[in-house]
Design a protein around this motif. Structure first.
Motif, PDB file in Angstrom:
ATOM      1  N   PHE A   8     -83.035  12.696  56.168  1.00 38.48           N
ATOM      2  CA  PHE A   8     -83.593  13.329  54.972  1.00 38.48           C
ATOM      3  C   PHE A   8     -85.006  13.825  55.229  1.00 38.48           C
ATOM      4  O   PHE A   8     -85.378  14.924  54.799  1.00 38.48           O
ATOM      5  N   ARG A   9     -85.802  13.031  55.923  1.00 39.64           N
ATOM      6  CA  ARG A   9     -87.179  13.454  56.240  1.00 39.64           C
ATOM      7  C   ARG A   9     -87.173  14.666  57.172  1.00 39.64           C
ATOM      8  O   ARG A   9     -87.975  15.587  57.018  1.00 39.64           O
ATOM      9  N   ILE A  40     -87.181  13.341  47.512  1.00 41.12           N
ATOM     10  CA  ILE A  40     -86.823  12.384  46.461  1.00 41.12           C
ATOM     11  C   ILE A  40     -85.773  11.406  46.969  1.00 41.12           C
ATOM     12  O   ILE A  40     -85.861  10.189  46.731  1.00 41.12           O
ATOM     13  N   ALA A  41     -84.783  11.921  47.675  1.00 43.86           N
ATOM     14  CA  ALA A  41     -83.731  11.057  48.217  1.00 43.86           C
ATOM     15  C   ALA A  41     -84.308  10.072  49.230  1.00 43.86           C
ATOM     16  O   ALA A  41     -83.967   8.882  49.217  1.00 43.86           O
ATOM     17  N   GLU A  46     -86.144   4.512  50.581  1.00 45.30           N
ATOM     18  CA  GLU A  46     -87.225   3.601  50.957  1.00 45.30           C
ATOM     19  C   GLU A  46     -87.445   2.528  49.896  1.00 45.30           C
ATOM     20  O   GLU A  46     -87.781   1.392  50.208  1.00 45.30           O
ATOM     21  N   ALA A  47     -87.264   2.885  48.635  1.00 44.00           N
ATOM     22  CA  ALA A  47     -87.536   1.959  47.537  1.00 44.00           C
ATOM     23  C   ALA A  47     -86.434   0.927  47.343  1.00 44.00           C
ATOM     24  O   ALA A  47     -86.681  -0.138  46.785  1.00 44.00           O
ATOM     25  N   LYS A  48     -85.245   1.261  47.781  1.00 48.18           N
ATOM     26  CA  LYS A  48     -84.110   0.355  47.568  1.00 48.18           C
ATOM     27  C   LYS A  48     -84.085  -0.754  48.604  1.00 48.18           C
ATOM     28  O   LYS A  48     -84.488  -0.577  49.741  1.00 48.18           O
ATOM     29  N   ALA A  60     -78.731   8.062  46.345  1.00 50.62           N
ATOM     30  CA  ALA A  60     -80.070   8.606  46.147  1.00 50.62           C
ATOM     31  C   ALA A  60     -80.032  10.119  46.045  1.00 50.62           C
ATOM     32  O   ALA A  60     -80.715  10.716  45.196  1.00 50.62           O
ATOM     33  N   LEU A  61     -79.234  10.757  46.875  1.00 51.07           N
ATOM     34  CA  LEU A  61     -79.129  12.206  46.817  1.00 51.07           C
ATOM     35  C   LEU A  61     -78.487  12.652  45.504  1.00 51.07           C
ATOM     36  O   LEU A  61     -78.924  13.618  44.881  1.00 51.07           O
TER      37      LEU A  61
END
Length: 74
Positions: A8-9, A40-41, A46-48, A60-61
């Protein structure tokens, strides 16, 4: 960092680079939106907490795409 997060990055960077090179406003706008969705994804991943990495990335996507679709309707 897991593979999905890195992807994603990477996609975010590619979209930003291509948007900077684009001479068409519509193409630039689309690339910037995709880059934002990828960001955002990646942030959601990262947050999960660690769980099924692929399932987390897909979820996430989906959340990122649904959030941008709703906000652009208004």
């Amino acid at each position: 960092m897991n593979r999905e997060l890195r992807e994603f990055r990477r996609l975010e960077r590619v979209c930003l680079e291509q948007a900077a090179l684009s001479t068409l406003d519509l193409a630039r706008s689309g690339l910037l939106k995709v880059a934002d969705d990828c960001r955002i994804a990646a942030e959601a991943i990262e947050a999960k907490s660690p769980r099924g990495a692929l399932a987390g990335a897909v979820e996430a996507l989906k959340l990122a795409l649904s959030a941008t679709r709703v906000s652009h309707r208004h």
